[in-house]
Design a protein around this motif. Structure first.
Motif, PDB file in Angstrom:
ATOM      1  N   VAL A   1      29.110   1.851 -52.307  1.00  0.00           N
ATOM      2  CA  VAL A   1      28.112   1.907 -51.247  1.00  0.00           C
ATOM      3  C   VAL A   1      27.444   0.544 -51.149  1.00  0.00           C
ATOM      4  CG1 VAL A   1      25.981   2.988 -50.443  1.00  0.00           C
ATOM      5  CG2 VAL A   1      27.683   4.352 -51.669  1.00  0.00           C
ATOM      6  N   VAL A   2      27.414  -0.013 -49.944  1.00  0.00           N
ATOM      7  CA  VAL A   2      26.705  -1.275 -49.718  1.00  0.00           C
ATOM      8  C   VAL A   2      25.354  -0.917 -49.106  1.00  0.00           C
ATOM      9  CG1 VAL A   2      26.770  -3.539 -48.620  1.00  0.00           C
ATOM     10  CG2 VAL A   2      28.909  -2.421 -49.272  1.00  0.00           C
ATOM     11  N   THR A   3      24.275  -1.239 -49.815  1.00  0.00           N
ATOM     12  CA  THR A   3      22.950  -0.882 -49.306  1.00  0.00           C
ATOM     13  C   THR A   3      22.655  -1.645 -48.015  1.00  0.00           C
ATOM     14  OG1 THR A   3      21.736  -2.608 -50.490  1.00  0.00           O
ATOM     15  CG2 THR A   3      22.154  -0.529 -51.675  1.00  0.00           C
ATOM     16  N   LYS A   4      21.739  -1.084 -47.221  1.00  0.00           N
ATOM     17  CA  LYS A   4      21.382  -1.747 -45.961  1.00  0.00           C
ATOM     18  C   LYS A   4      20.864  -3.149 -46.219  1.00  0.00           C
ATOM     19  CE  LYS A   4      20.131   2.544 -43.564  1.00  0.00           C
ATOM     20  NZ  LYS A   4      19.015   3.309 -42.957  1.00  0.00           N
ATOM     21  N   ASN A   5      19.978  -3.293 -47.209  1.00  0.00           N
ATOM     22  CA  ASN A   5      19.399  -4.609 -47.488  1.00  0.00           C
ATOM     23  C   ASN A   5      20.460  -5.600 -47.943  1.00  0.00           C
ATOM     24  OD1 ASN A   5      16.812  -3.841 -46.794  1.00  0.00           O
ATOM     25  ND2 ASN A   5      16.214  -3.315 -48.884  1.00  0.00           N
ATOM     26  N   ASN A   6      21.344  -5.163 -48.825  1.00  0.00           N
ATOM     27  CA  ASN A   6      22.409  -6.054 -49.278  1.00  0.00           C
ATOM     28  C   ASN A   6      23.339  -6.435 -48.136  1.00  0.00           C
ATOM     29  OD1 ASN A   6      21.500  -6.122 -51.863  1.00  0.00           O
ATOM     30  ND2 ASN A   6      23.154  -4.940 -52.765  1.00  0.00           N
ATOM     31  N   LEU A   7      23.654  -5.453 -47.292  1.00  0.00           N
ATOM     32  CA  LEU A   7      24.544  -5.722 -46.161  1.00  0.00           C
ATOM     33  C   LEU A   7      23.903  -6.728 -45.208  1.00  0.00           C
ATOM     34  CD1 LEU A   7      27.221  -5.075 -44.853  1.00  0.00           C
ATOM     35  CD2 LEU A   7      26.179  -3.099 -43.757  1.00  0.00           C
ATOM     36  N   LEU A   8      22.619  -6.554 -44.942  1.00  0.00           N
ATOM     37  CA  LEU A   8      21.916  -7.490 -44.055  1.00  0.00           C
ATOM     38  C   LEU A   8      21.904  -8.896 -44.642  1.00  0.00           C
ATOM     39  CD1 LEU A   8      18.914  -5.252 -42.934  1.00  0.00           C
ATOM     40  CD2 LEU A   8      20.759  -6.101 -41.470  1.00  0.00           C
ATOM     41  N   ASP A   9      21.656  -8.993 -45.937  1.00  0.00           N
ATOM     42  CA  ASP A   9      21.646 -10.309 -46.588  1.00  0.00           C
ATOM     43  C   ASP A   9      23.027 -10.943 -46.579  1.00  0.00           C
ATOM     44  OD1 ASP A   9      18.965 -10.241 -47.126  1.00  0.00           O
ATOM     45  OD2 ASP A   9      19.181  -9.539 -49.186  1.00  0.00           O
ATOM     46  N   LEU A  10      24.052 -10.140 -46.865  1.00  0.00           N
ATOM     47  CA  LEU A  10      25.405 -10.671 -46.956  1.00  0.00           C
ATOM     48  C   LEU A  10      25.936 -11.122 -45.604  1.00  0.00           C
ATOM     49  CD1 LEU A  10      26.829  -8.061 -49.469  1.00  0.00           C
ATOM     50  CD2 LEU A  10      26.581 -10.503 -49.906  1.00  0.00           C
ATOM     51  N   ILE A  11      25.675 -10.345 -44.550  1.00  0.00           N
ATOM     52  CA  ILE A  11      26.194 -10.739 -43.243  1.00  0.00           C
ATOM     53  C   ILE A  11      25.390 -11.883 -42.644  1.00  0.00           C
ATOM     54  CG2 ILE A  11      27.128  -8.434 -42.781  1.00  0.00           C
ATOM     55  CD1 ILE A  11      24.876  -7.971 -40.796  1.00  0.00           C
ATOM     56  N   SER A  12      24.188 -12.127 -43.174  1.00  0.00           N
ATOM     57  CA  SER A  12      23.389 -13.249 -42.669  1.00  0.00           C
ATOM     58  C   SER A  12      24.068 -14.577 -42.958  1.00  0.00           C
ATOM     59  CB  SER A  12      21.982 -13.229 -43.278  1.00  0.00           C
ATOM     60  OG  SER A  12      22.022 -13.558 -44.650  1.00  0.00           O
TER      61      SER A  12
END
Length: 217
Positions: free
Chosen positions: A163-174
Motif C-alpha cells: 500500500v502506498v500512502t497518500k502522503n508518500n504517493l504525493l511526495d514521490l510523484i512530486s
C-alpha cells in the motif's frame, strides 16, 4: 547486497542511520564531510547516497552537482520549500526533512533502488509502462497518459503488493510533476482507472480506505 553511503556529520544521526540500514542488511559506508564522500565514491561501488546538506568541506548542495550517476536522498533539517526544490532540480532524487520516520525512509530507499535498477520492468499482468513517451501498453493497445498519471502508475507498479500512502504517493510523484495535492490525486486516480478499465474491464487500482492505494492482485 546494495551499498549505501551515509554522508552525515552528526554522530547521533549517523549512528541511527547505521542501525536502521544494518537491520535491513544493507552494506554501509560512512563519510562525515563532502570531501570525504568524493574520495569514497572514487574507490567504491555505491548504489545510493543518504546526504545531509550542512556538512563540512564540500557542502551537500555542491556534492549533488558533482554526482549525477547515483540516486541521492537528501536528509536535512532545512524545511524551506526553496531548498527542497533547488536540491531536486540540481539532481537529488528525493528529499526528507529531519526528524524522519524510519519506515518512510526505508520505503523511499527501496523505491530509489528499484527505479535505478536497469533490470526493472514497470509492468503487471496486461499493463506495461513505456517510459520513453509516457505511454501505457494494455493488450497491445497504446494508451497515452498525462505526466501525473504516469508518475502515479509508476509508483504503484514499483510497489506491487504494497500500500502506498497518500502522503508518500504525493511526495514521490512530486519528483516527476508539480501537480500534486490530495484533491487532484483523486481525480488523476479516477482518470487512470477509467483508462485501464476501458481496455481490461478490470479494476487494477485499489483504494485502501484512510491509507492510500495499491495495485489489486
Amino acid at each position: 547486497m546494495k551499498t549505501i553511503l551515509i554522508v552525515e556529520d552528526d554522530e547521533s544521526i549517523h549512528k541511527l542511520l547505521e542501525e536502521i540500514l544494518s537491520i535491513e542488511k544493507y552494506n554501509i559506508l560512512n563519510a562525515y564531510s563532502g570531501t570525504e564522500a568524493l574520495l569514497i565514491l572514487e574507490k567504491n561501488k555505491i548504489d545510493l547516497i543518504l546526504l545531509d546538506l550542512m556538512i563540512p568541506g564540500l557542502s551537500g548542495e555542491e556534492l549533488i552537482k558533482k554526482v549525477n550517476h547515483l540516486p541521492i536522498i537528501v536528509l536535512s533539517a532545512k524545511i524551506n520549500y526553496e531548498d527542497k526544490v533547488n536540491c531536486l532540480l540540481s539532481g537529488a532524487n528525493d528529499y526528507i526533512t529531519k526528524p524522519f520516520n524510519k519506515e518512510e525512509l526505508l520505503a523511499r530507499i527501496k523505491v530509489q533502488l528499484r527505479i535505478n535498477n536497469s533490470d526493472i520492468k514497470l509492468e503487471y499482468k496486461e499493463i506495461k509502462l513505456l517510459p520513453d513517451n509516457r505511454t501505457m501498453l494494455i493488450n497491445e493497445n497504446k494508451v497515452s497518459l498525462t505526466k501525473t498519471e504516469y508518475a502515479i502508475l509508476k509508483q504503484l507498479l514499483l510497489n506491487i503488493k504494497e500500500v502506498v500512502t497518500k502522503n508518500n504517493l504525493l511526495d514521490l510523484i512530486s519528483i516527476d510533476t508539480e501537480d500534486c495535492n490530495e484533491d487532484s490525486l483523486r481525480v488523476h486516480i479516477s482518470n487512470l482507472r477509467h483508462k485501464i478499465r476501458k481496455y481490461t474491464n478490470k479494476e487494477y487500482i485499489e483504494s485502501v480506505w484512510g491509507i492510500g492505494f495499491k495495485i489489486k492482485e
